[in-house]
Motif scaffolding. Structure first.
Motif, PDB file in Angstrom:
ATOM      1  N   THR A 222    -108.920  51.804  14.761  1.00  0.00           N
ATOM      2  CA  THR A 222    -109.850  52.278  15.778  1.00  0.00           C
ATOM      3  C   THR A 222    -111.109  51.432  15.835  1.00  0.00           C
ATOM      4  O   THR A 222    -111.875  51.525  16.797  1.00  0.00           O
ATOM      5  CB  THR A 222    -110.216  53.753  15.547  1.00  0.00           C
ATOM      6  OG1 THR A 222    -110.760  53.910  14.225  1.00  0.00           O
ATOM      7  CG2 THR A 222    -108.985  54.650  15.692  1.00  0.00           C
ATOM      8  N   LYS A 223    -111.338  50.645  14.801  1.00  0.00           N
ATOM      9  CA  LYS A 223    -112.323  49.571  14.843  1.00  0.00           C
ATOM     10  C   LYS A 223    -111.560  48.273  14.586  1.00  0.00           C
ATOM     11  O   LYS A 223    -110.684  48.237  13.721  1.00  0.00           O
ATOM     12  CB  LYS A 223    -113.408  49.778  13.792  1.00  0.00           C
ATOM     13  CG  LYS A 223    -114.295  50.991  14.056  1.00  0.00           C
ATOM     14  CD  LYS A 223    -115.396  51.108  13.006  1.00  0.00           C
ATOM     15  CE  LYS A 223    -116.273  52.320  13.298  1.00  0.00           C
ATOM     16  NZ  LYS A 223    -117.351  52.475  12.260  1.00  0.00           N
ATOM     17  N   PRO A 224    -111.864  47.192  15.321  1.00  0.00           N
ATOM     18  CA  PRO A 224    -111.088  45.957  15.167  1.00  0.00           C
ATOM     19  C   PRO A 224    -111.083  45.464  13.728  1.00  0.00           C
ATOM     20  O   PRO A 224    -112.109  45.500  13.033  1.00  0.00           O
ATOM     21  CB  PRO A 224    -111.818  44.970  16.085  1.00  0.00           C
ATOM     22  CG  PRO A 224    -112.562  45.813  17.059  1.00  0.00           C
ATOM     23  CD  PRO A 224    -112.954  47.053  16.320  1.00  0.00           C
ATOM     24  N   LYS A 225    -109.906  45.042  13.281  1.00  0.00           N
ATOM     25  CA  LYS A 225    -109.782  44.462  11.943  1.00  0.00           C
ATOM     26  C   LYS A 225    -108.636  43.473  11.942  1.00  0.00           C
ATOM     27  O   LYS A 225    -107.751  43.505  12.819  1.00  0.00           O
ATOM     28  CB  LYS A 225    -109.550  45.544  10.884  1.00  0.00           C
ATOM     29  CG  LYS A 225    -108.198  46.234  10.966  1.00  0.00           C
ATOM     30  CD  LYS A 225    -108.008  47.247   9.834  1.00  0.00           C
ATOM     31  CE  LYS A 225    -106.629  47.895   9.891  1.00  0.00           C
ATOM     32  NZ  LYS A 225    -106.429  48.902   8.831  1.00  0.00           N
ATOM     33  N   ALA A 226    -108.650  42.566  10.957  1.00  0.00           N
ATOM     34  CA  ALA A 226    -107.547  41.628  10.811  1.00  0.00           C
ATOM     35  C   ALA A 226    -106.255  42.392  10.537  1.00  0.00           C
ATOM     36  O   ALA A 226    -106.239  43.360   9.745  1.00  0.00           O
ATOM     37  CB  ALA A 226    -107.833  40.656   9.675  1.00  0.00           C
ATOM     38  N   ILE A 227    -105.178  41.972  11.181  1.00  0.00           N
ATOM     39  CA  ILE A 227    -103.901  42.670  11.047  1.00  0.00           C
ATOM     40  C   ILE A 227    -103.481  42.774   9.586  1.00  0.00           C
ATOM     41  O   ILE A 227    -102.949  43.798   9.147  1.00  0.00           O
ATOM     42  CB  ILE A 227    -102.821  41.952  11.880  1.00  0.00           C
ATOM     43  CG1 ILE A 227    -103.100  42.134  13.378  1.00  0.00           C
ATOM     44  CG2 ILE A 227    -101.424  42.450  11.535  1.00  0.00           C
ATOM     45  CD1 ILE A 227    -102.197  41.319  14.291  1.00  0.00           C
ATOM     46  N   GLY A 228    -103.736  41.737   8.799  1.00  0.00           N
ATOM     47  CA  GLY A 228    -103.291  41.728   7.411  1.00  0.00           C
ATOM     48  C   GLY A 228    -104.279  42.264   6.402  1.00  0.00           C
ATOM     49  O   GLY A 228    -103.988  42.253   5.200  1.00  0.00           O
ATOM     50  N   ARG A 229    -105.430  42.754   6.860  1.00  0.00           N
ATOM     51  CA  ARG A 229    -106.491  43.131   5.914  1.00  0.00           C
ATOM     52  C   ARG A 229    -106.027  44.139   4.876  1.00  0.00           C
ATOM     53  O   ARG A 229    -106.319  44.014   3.687  1.00  0.00           O
ATOM     54  CB  ARG A 229    -107.704  43.698   6.673  1.00  0.00           C
ATOM     55  CG  ARG A 229    -108.939  43.861   5.802  1.00  0.00           C
ATOM     56  CD  ARG A 229    -110.025  44.639   6.499  1.00  0.00           C
ATOM     57  NE  ARG A 229    -109.741  46.079   6.530  1.00  0.00           N
ATOM     58  CZ  ARG A 229    -110.569  46.980   7.071  1.00  0.00           C
ATOM     59  NH1 ARG A 229    -111.694  46.582   7.644  1.00  0.00           N
ATOM     60  NH2 ARG A 229    -110.256  48.269   7.048  1.00  0.00           N
ATOM     61  N   ASP A 230    -105.299  45.161   5.309  1.00  0.00           N
ATOM     62  CA  ASP A 230    -104.899  46.243   4.405  1.00  0.00           C
ATOM     63  C   ASP A 230    -103.417  46.211   4.055  1.00  0.00           C
ATOM     64  O   ASP A 230    -102.907  47.157   3.448  1.00  0.00           O
ATOM     65  CB  ASP A 230    -105.228  47.595   5.049  1.00  0.00           C
ATOM     66  CG  ASP A 230    -106.707  47.773   5.323  1.00  0.00           C
ATOM     67  OD1 ASP A 230    -107.521  47.270   4.523  1.00  0.00           O
ATOM     68  OD2 ASP A 230    -107.052  48.400   6.350  1.00  0.00           O
ATOM     69  N   MET A 231    -102.735  45.141   4.415  1.00  0.00           N
ATOM     70  CA  MET A 231    -101.278  45.153   4.306  1.00  0.00           C
ATOM     71  C   MET A 231    -100.781  45.218   2.860  1.00  0.00           C
ATOM     72  O   MET A 231     -99.710  45.766   2.593  1.00  0.00           O
ATOM     73  CB  MET A 231    -100.690  43.937   5.016  1.00  0.00           C
ATOM     74  CG  MET A 231     -99.214  44.074   5.324  1.00  0.00           C
ATOM     75  SD  MET A 231     -98.588  42.740   6.354  1.00  0.00           S
ATOM     76  CE  MET A 231     -99.256  43.175   7.956  1.00  0.00           C
ATOM     77  N   ASP A 232    -101.552  44.689   1.927  1.00  0.00           N
ATOM     78  CA  ASP A 232    -101.113  44.662   0.527  1.00  0.00           C
ATOM     79  C   ASP A 232    -101.880  45.653  -0.343  1.00  0.00           C
ATOM     80  O   ASP A 232    -102.012  45.449  -1.555  1.00  0.00           O
ATOM     81  CB  ASP A 232    -101.289  43.245  -0.041  1.00  0.00           C
ATOM     82  CG  ASP A 232    -100.394  42.236   0.654  1.00  0.00           C
ATOM     83  OD1 ASP A 232     -99.265  42.607   1.016  1.00  0.00           O
ATOM     84  OD2 ASP A 232    -100.838  41.082   0.836  1.00  0.00           O
ATOM     85  N   CYS A 233    -102.332  46.745   0.272  1.00  0.00           N
ATOM     86  CA  CYS A 233    -103.170  47.702  -0.468  1.00  0.00           C
ATOM     87  C   CYS A 233    -102.359  48.676  -1.315  1.00  0.00           C
ATOM     88  O   CYS A 233    -102.927  49.506  -2.024  1.00  0.00           O
ATOM     89  CB  CYS A 233    -104.061  48.468   0.498  1.00  0.00           C
ATOM     90  SG  CYS A 233    -103.153  49.607   1.570  1.00  0.00           S
ATOM     91  N   GLY A 234    -101.020  48.622  -1.203  1.00  0.00           N
ATOM     92  CA  GLY A 234    -100.180  49.523  -1.989  1.00  0.00           C
ATOM     93  C   GLY A 234     -99.843  50.824  -1.296  1.00  0.00           C
ATOM     94  O   GLY A 234     -99.176  51.685  -1.887  1.00  0.00           O
ATOM     95  N   ASP A 235    -100.271  50.989  -0.045  1.00  0.00           N
ATOM     96  CA  ASP A 235     -99.961  52.205   0.695  1.00  0.00           C
ATOM     97  C   ASP A 235     -98.446  52.367   0.835  1.00  0.00           C
ATOM     98  O   ASP A 235     -97.730  51.408   1.144  1.00  0.00           O
ATOM     99  CB  ASP A 235    -100.608  52.140   2.081  1.00  0.00           C
ATOM    100  CG  ASP A 235    -100.336  53.375   2.904  1.00  0.00           C
ATOM    101  OD1 ASP A 235    -101.050  54.371   2.722  1.00  0.00           O
ATOM    102  OD2 ASP A 235     -99.397  53.336   3.739  1.00  0.00           O
ATOM    103  N   GLU A 236     -97.953  53.571   0.638  1.00  0.00           N
ATOM    104  CA  GLU A 236     -96.517  53.821   0.630  1.00  0.00           C
ATOM    105  C   GLU A 236     -95.879  53.526   1.982  1.00  0.00           C
ATOM    106  O   GLU A 236     -94.770  52.986   2.057  1.00  0.00           O
ATOM    107  CB  GLU A 236     -96.235  55.265   0.222  1.00  0.00           C
ATOM    108  CG  GLU A 236     -94.763  55.643   0.152  1.00  0.00           C
ATOM    109  CD  GLU A 236     -94.001  54.891  -0.952  1.00  0.00           C
ATOM    110  OE1 GLU A 236     -92.758  54.981  -0.971  1.00  0.00           O
ATOM    111  OE2 GLU A 236     -94.642  54.219  -1.793  1.00  0.00           O
ATOM    112  N   GLN A 237     -96.576  53.875   3.073  1.00  0.00           N
ATOM    113  CA  GLN A 237     -96.026  53.618   4.402  1.00  0.00           C
ATOM    114  C   GLN A 237     -95.817  52.116   4.629  1.00  0.00           C
ATOM    115  O   GLN A 237     -94.786  51.696   5.155  1.00  0.00           O
ATOM    116  CB  GLN A 237     -96.959  54.191   5.473  1.00  0.00           C
ATOM    117  CG  GLN A 237     -96.934  55.704   5.582  1.00  0.00           C
ATOM    118  CD  GLN A 237     -95.651  56.223   6.191  1.00  0.00           C
ATOM    119  OE1 GLN A 237     -95.293  55.889   7.320  1.00  0.00           O
ATOM    120  NE2 GLN A 237     -94.928  57.051   5.442  1.00  0.00           N
ATOM    121  N   LEU A 238     -96.775  51.314   4.218  1.00  0.00           N
ATOM    122  CA  LEU A 238     -96.670  49.868   4.393  1.00  0.00           C
ATOM    123  C   LEU A 238     -95.658  49.258   3.422  1.00  0.00           C
ATOM    124  O   LEU A 238     -94.947  48.305   3.764  1.00  0.00           O
ATOM    125  CB  LEU A 238     -98.036  49.217   4.212  1.00  0.00           C
ATOM    126  CG  LEU A 238     -99.086  49.592   5.264  1.00  0.00           C
ATOM    127  CD1 LEU A 238    -100.414  48.951   4.929  1.00  0.00           C
ATOM    128  CD2 LEU A 238     -98.633  49.168   6.653  1.00  0.00           C
TER     129      LEU A 238
END
Length: 346
Positions: A222-238
């Motif tokens: 909902t606020k612009p961010k890099a597509i990969g910023r949170d991709m490796d955060c360990g979230d189960e969905q990702l």
């Protein structure tokens, strides 16, 4: 705006395929072939005035027939997944082709041959899906219209009619890379989604039925961010999807055309705005592009996260979740959805 056509190739089944090039006053060009209504090229000026081809694709028709990643394809009868490859409509259960594990994914529309024609300032492609195609009921007539405007907007318009009750969910599966199709991954490119909620997925990326808030999660664009910023955060969905492969619920009323997403590249300065009449959009970050096995336009294999998709749609697995927006189409009604990708520079 001009539209020209040329012979592109012959399918394995012997059908002659033509490619159409739509070009506007700014030099922006969009190329489409009759096989799968596939968008093969989108040439857009960057902030230095240099044209960049911002969509992934292959070198020739045989590659599009052999490829498994649906690059640029028109997708249906049902975009995304149908759980356990079956659905019940009016008390009857229909069994579909299980082509994604035990589930049905996308269907065969991206592998049909359509009849293209130039009508005024638009490219109109028509096709028919016969009763029983992939297991779906009803003969379905489909019209796909592509239009390129002089303000650099690619308009995709879909209509369909059926002679028996059925379900339908159509989208386009173009992979975008706003730095150019051969420029590496898209993880640094920025994305904003007008979506406060998403449909939670299970291990097979089918919705569980829970519609969850994105706030405080890696799903929050909902606020612009890099597509990969949170991709490796360990979230189960990702972790389950090896990246983003999720349906976002757009903050919009009914079927009106509205802004749903903005993507931009800090390198090329190209900005893409997505407008749609659809209630949802699937963000897919090319998590399995490396598995395709068919070389891209430059003759090299595609790599993981080389492109992203914004697949406007109704929600996945809606037959399993009747509380989702309806996907039923009956005779004497017309399915009609529109999506627009407009390009600008910053």
């Amino acid at each position: 705006m001009s539209i020209t056509s040329k012979y592109y190739g012959r399918t394995k089944a012997g059908a002659e395929i033509y490619q159409y090039t739509l070009e506007n006053a700014n030099g922006m060009k969009v190329c489409v072939i009759e096989y799968g209504c596939i968008v093969t090229n989108v040439w857009v000026p960057d902030n230095g005035g240099v044209l960049r081809d911002v969509v992934l694709g292959y070198r020739e028709l045989a590659d599009y027939e052999a490829g498994t990643a649906s690059l640029g394809s028109f997708v249906g009868r049902y975009a995304n997944r149908i759980e356990k490859a079956q659905f019940t409509l009016n008390g009857k259960t229909y069994y579909l082709e299980p082509n994604d594990g035990a589930n049905h994914l996308h269907g065969t529309f991206g592998r049909l041959t359509y009849q293209g024609s130039i009508v005024d300032d638009s490219l109109v492609l028509t096709g028919r899906s016969p009763d029983g195609d992939d297991g779906f009921p009803g003969n379905m007539d489909i019209t796909v219209t592509y239009k390129l405007t002089d303000d650099n907007a690619l308009v995709m318009d879909y209509t369909a009619v059926t002679d028996a009750p059925t379900i339908i969910n159509l989208t386009n599966h173009t992979y975008f890379n706003l730095d150019g199709c051969d420029s590496g991954d898209v993880l640094h490119q920025e994305l904003w989604l007008d979506a406060d909620r998403f449909t939670e997925g299970n291990a097979e990326t089918c919705p569980t039925g829970r519609i969850l808030p994105v706030r405080g999660t890696p799903m929050d664009f909902t606020k612009p961010k890099a597509i990969g910023r949170d991709m490796d955060c360990g979230d189960e969905q990702l972790r389950m999807a090896s990246g983003y492969d999720h349906n976002f619920v757009l903050n919009k009323d009914g079927g009106m055309l509205a802004l749903g997403a903005i993507a931009k590249s800090p390198v090329s300065g190209i900005r893409m705005e997505m407008y749609t009449t659809q209630p949802g959009v699937q963000l897919y970050t090319g998590n399995f592009l490396a598995n395709d096995g068919v070389p891209g336009k430059n003759g090299k294999p595609h790599t993981k996260h080389q492109g992203f998709c914004l697949e406007t749609q109704h929600f996945p697995c809606t037959p399993s979740h009747p509380e989702f927006p309806s996907v039923t189409l009956v005779p004497d009604e017309e399915y009609h959805e529109t999506t627009v990708y407009q390009f600008k520079t910053e």
